[in-house]
Design a protein around this motif. Structure first.
Motif, PDB file in Angstrom:
ATOM      1  N   LYS A 187     -30.020   9.590  42.514  1.00 39.97           N
ATOM      2  CA  LYS A 187     -29.524   8.413  43.240  1.00 39.97           C
ATOM      3  C   LYS A 187     -30.385   7.196  42.938  1.00 39.97           C
ATOM      4  N   ILE A 188     -31.695   7.417  42.896  1.00 37.65           N
ATOM      5  CA  ILE A 188     -32.590   6.275  42.677  1.00 37.65           C
ATOM      6  C   ILE A 188     -32.526   5.817  41.219  1.00 37.65           C
ATOM      7  N   VAL A 189     -32.639   6.791  40.327  1.00 39.17           N
ATOM      8  CA  VAL A 189     -32.805   6.425  38.913  1.00 39.17           C
ATOM      9  C   VAL A 189     -31.499   5.960  38.278  1.00 39.17           C
ATOM     10  N   TYR A 190     -30.437   6.735  38.465  1.00 41.97           N
ATOM     11  CA  TYR A 190     -29.192   6.404  37.762  1.00 41.97           C
ATOM     12  C   TYR A 190     -28.584   5.100  38.260  1.00 41.97           C
ATOM     13  N   TYR A 191     -28.830   4.772  39.531  1.00 43.72           N
ATOM     14  CA  TYR A 191     -28.224   3.568  40.076  1.00 43.72           C
ATOM     15  C   TYR A 191     -29.151   2.366  39.991  1.00 43.72           C
ATOM     16  N   ALA A 192     -30.310   2.535  39.367  1.00 44.39           N
ATOM     17  CA  ALA A 192     -31.226   1.402  39.225  1.00 44.39           C
ATOM     18  C   ALA A 192     -30.566   0.333  38.363  1.00 44.39           C
ATOM     19  N   SER A 193     -30.816  -0.923  38.742  1.00 47.36           N
ATOM     20  CA  SER A 193     -30.096  -2.020  38.086  1.00 47.36           C
ATOM     21  C   SER A 193     -30.476  -2.165  36.617  1.00 47.36           C
ATOM     22  N   SER A 194     -31.707  -1.772  36.290  1.00 52.38           N
ATOM     23  CA  SER A 194     -32.130  -1.959  34.897  1.00 52.38           C
ATOM     24  C   SER A 194     -31.509  -0.927  33.962  1.00 52.38           C
ATOM     25  N   VAL A 195     -31.047   0.176  34.520  1.00 50.39           N
ATOM     26  CA  VAL A 195     -30.443   1.200  33.682  1.00 50.39           C
ATOM     27  C   VAL A 195     -29.051   0.734  33.280  1.00 50.39           C
ATOM     28  N   ASN A 196     -28.839   0.606  31.980  1.00 51.65           N
ATOM     29  CA  ASN A 196     -27.562   0.027  31.595  1.00 51.65           C
ATOM     30  C   ASN A 196     -26.614   1.113  31.082  1.00 51.65           C
ATOM     31  N   ILE A 197     -25.969   1.759  32.037  1.00 52.28           N
ATOM     32  CA  ILE A 197     -24.952   2.755  31.699  1.00 52.28           C
ATOM     33  C   ILE A 197     -23.666   2.375  32.443  1.00 52.28           C
ATOM     34  N   PRO A 198     -22.511   2.745  31.911  1.00 52.40           N
ATOM     35  CA  PRO A 198     -21.257   2.404  32.573  1.00 52.40           C
ATOM     36  C   PRO A 198     -21.200   2.908  34.012  1.00 52.40           C
ATOM     37  N   GLU A 199     -20.576   2.121  34.852  1.00 49.23           N
ATOM     38  CA  GLU A 199     -20.544   2.394  36.285  1.00 49.23           C
ATOM     39  C   GLU A 199     -20.026   3.802  36.603  1.00 49.23           C
ATOM     40  N   GLU A 200     -18.993   4.223  35.892  1.00 49.64           N
ATOM     41  CA  GLU A 200     -18.376   5.510  36.227  1.00 49.64           C
ATOM     42  C   GLU A 200     -19.244   6.699  35.773  1.00 49.64           C
ATOM     43  N   MET A 201     -20.218   6.420  34.913  1.00 48.50           N
ATOM     44  CA  MET A 201     -21.091   7.511  34.461  1.00 48.50           C
ATOM     45  C   MET A 201     -22.217   7.806  35.443  1.00 48.50           C
ATOM     46  N   ARG A 202     -22.502   6.845  36.311  1.00 47.99           N
ATOM     47  CA  ARG A 202     -23.683   6.971  37.173  1.00 47.99           C
ATOM     48  C   ARG A 202     -23.633   8.158  38.125  1.00 47.99           C
ATOM     49  N   SER A 203     -22.426   8.588  38.441  1.00 47.70           N
ATOM     50  CA  SER A 203     -22.312   9.685  39.404  1.00 47.70           C
ATOM     51  C   SER A 203     -22.493  11.043  38.734  1.00 47.70           C
ATOM     52  N   ARG A 204     -22.551  11.057  37.426  1.00 47.13           N
ATOM     53  CA  ARG A 204     -22.681  12.343  36.734  1.00 47.13           C
ATOM     54  C   ARG A 204     -24.084  12.907  36.867  1.00 47.13           C
ATOM     55  N   VAL A 205     -24.188  14.185  36.575  1.00 46.87           N
ATOM     56  CA  VAL A 205     -25.493  14.838  36.621  1.00 46.87           C
ATOM     57  C   VAL A 205     -26.208  14.614  35.298  1.00 46.87           C
ATOM     58  N   GLN A 206     -25.442  14.743  34.229  1.00 50.86           N
ATOM     59  CA  GLN A 206     -26.039  14.642  32.901  1.00 50.86           C
ATOM     60  C   GLN A 206     -25.449  13.452  32.163  1.00 50.86           C
ATOM     61  N   LEU A 207     -26.338  12.628  31.621  1.00 49.11           N
ATOM     62  CA  LEU A 207     -25.872  11.429  30.938  1.00 49.11           C
ATOM     63  C   LEU A 207     -26.070  11.572  29.438  1.00 49.11           C
TER      64      LEU A 207
END
Lengths: 182, 170
Positions: free
Chosen positions: B91-111
């Motif tokens: 929750k903390i890492v994937y949703y951090a603003s500096s992480v630039n991944i597509p919005e729909e990917m953030r809820s996944r376990v593995q990126l």
């Protein structure tokens, strides 16, 4: 399972007033067919036995030098192990020309002997070619790890505490060229 | 042949101990069974780990960040995958603003990540949880340059200690 054990427990239930009022049916020779239960139990048992993997992955700890410091090392105490793209191993002692190493076993004895020669001061630098498969990289690291046990033993006989100095470093273009000619 | 076969009428074998043991084993295997996690379920690759001699250190269950390098079985591409095993850290890492991944990917376990994203993720992970341990799980056929690039990222993020995941030599 209704009344599975009622044969034995029968007399004990007689506590309390209402129990005595009720007409207790005596179930002599009551038999419950356990076959389906046991069948299912064994089915589940075989399923779980076959589906579990008993070998859990293990780990090999690695440390890499941080970005900042460039340490000067004595040439005589430096052992460089090169692994060429075709998984051939070469060694270079104290800045000498690289010499082929026949196999992994030889690498292990090399690490032990050289460490004993300079009394624990040896710095091992590992350089892998870009196309070496990762599996082989782990094999080489594993071999050096295996040497550690023997080294710790031998060094403690001379009252020296084993400290490992070891680094994974990138291969320079000159080194790649040089290894190609060997 | 001449022996008269004894008819065993009402032969009863006490199955109780057998059933006891069977149930004991059943419960044991049921509790020890570990099923594939969600992240492993939707991945399209399988990692054949390198083998190493027996080591006592096992992969920790907590505070683990896994970097996978695997070859996709369909497209045959090699790529990096990043996963954190704790929901809180994710929750903390994937949703951090500096992480630039597509919005729909953030809820996944593995990126599925590239090197740049990996570096940001590793840095974010270290900020979020300093006790985090990094483990590299790569296929044994992967070329060393992938490992080298990944180690470079680790060096830049100051995560200088990490683990290689291996299988025990049989």
């Amino acid at each position: 399972m209704a009344g599975g054990g009622s044969l034995e427990r029968g007399p004990k239930v007689k506590r309390g007033s209402f129990a005595t009022k009720r007409k207790k049916k005596k179930r002599v020779g009551f038999v419950l067919d356990m076959t389906p239960l046991v069948d299912i139990a064994f089915l589940l048992l075989t399923f779980f036995m076959l589906s579990t993997t008993l070998n859990t992955p293990q780990t090999m700890e690695m440390s890499i030098p941080p970005d900042t410091d460039n340490v000067d090392v004595k040439q005589s105490e430096l052992l460089i192990v090169y692994v060429r793209d075709d998984s051939k191993i070469f060694k270079s002692l104290g800045g000498d020309e690289p010499v082929p190493v026949a196999n992994l076993k030889e690498l292990r004895s090399l690490s032990i002997n050289e460490n004993m020669r300079v009394k624990n001061k040896l710095i091992t630098s590992l350089k892998f070619g870009k196309k070496v498969p990762y599996g082989f990289v782990v094999n080489v690291l594993d071999e050096l790890n295996l040497a550690e046990g023997e080294l710790t033993q031998k060094l403690s006989a001379e009252n020296i505490k084993r400290e490992r100095k070891f680094a994974l470093t990138p291969m320079t273009p000159e080194e790649i060229e040089k290894l190609k000619t060997l | 042949m001449g022996k008269v076969k004894k008819k065993r009428v009402g032969f009863v074998l006490d199955m109780t101990p057998l059933v006891d043991i069977a149930f004991l084993l059943l419960t044991f295997f049921m509790f020890t069974a570990k099923f594939k996690s969600d992240s492993e379920n939707d991945q399209k690759f399988q990692i054949k780990r390198p083998v190493a001699s027996a080591d006592t250190s096992k992969l920790p269950d907590q505070n683990l960040a896994m970097i996978k390098i695997a070859i996709d079985t369909v497209s045959n591409d090699t790529s990096y995958y990043y996963s954190l095993n704790s929901e809180v850290d994710r929750k903390i890492v994937y949703y951090a603003s500096s992480v630039n991944i597509p919005e729909e990917m953030r809820s996944r376990v593995q990126l599925k990540v590239d090197l740049k994203q990996l570096e940001i993720l590793v840095k974010q992970t270290r900020i979020a949880n300093i006790k985090m341990r990094f483990a590299l799980d790569a296929d044994r056929k992967i070329q060393y340059k992938w490992i080298e690039d990944m180690m470079d990222v680790m060096r830049k993020s100051n995560a200088t200690v990490f683990n290689f995941v291996t299988d025990k030599q049989q």
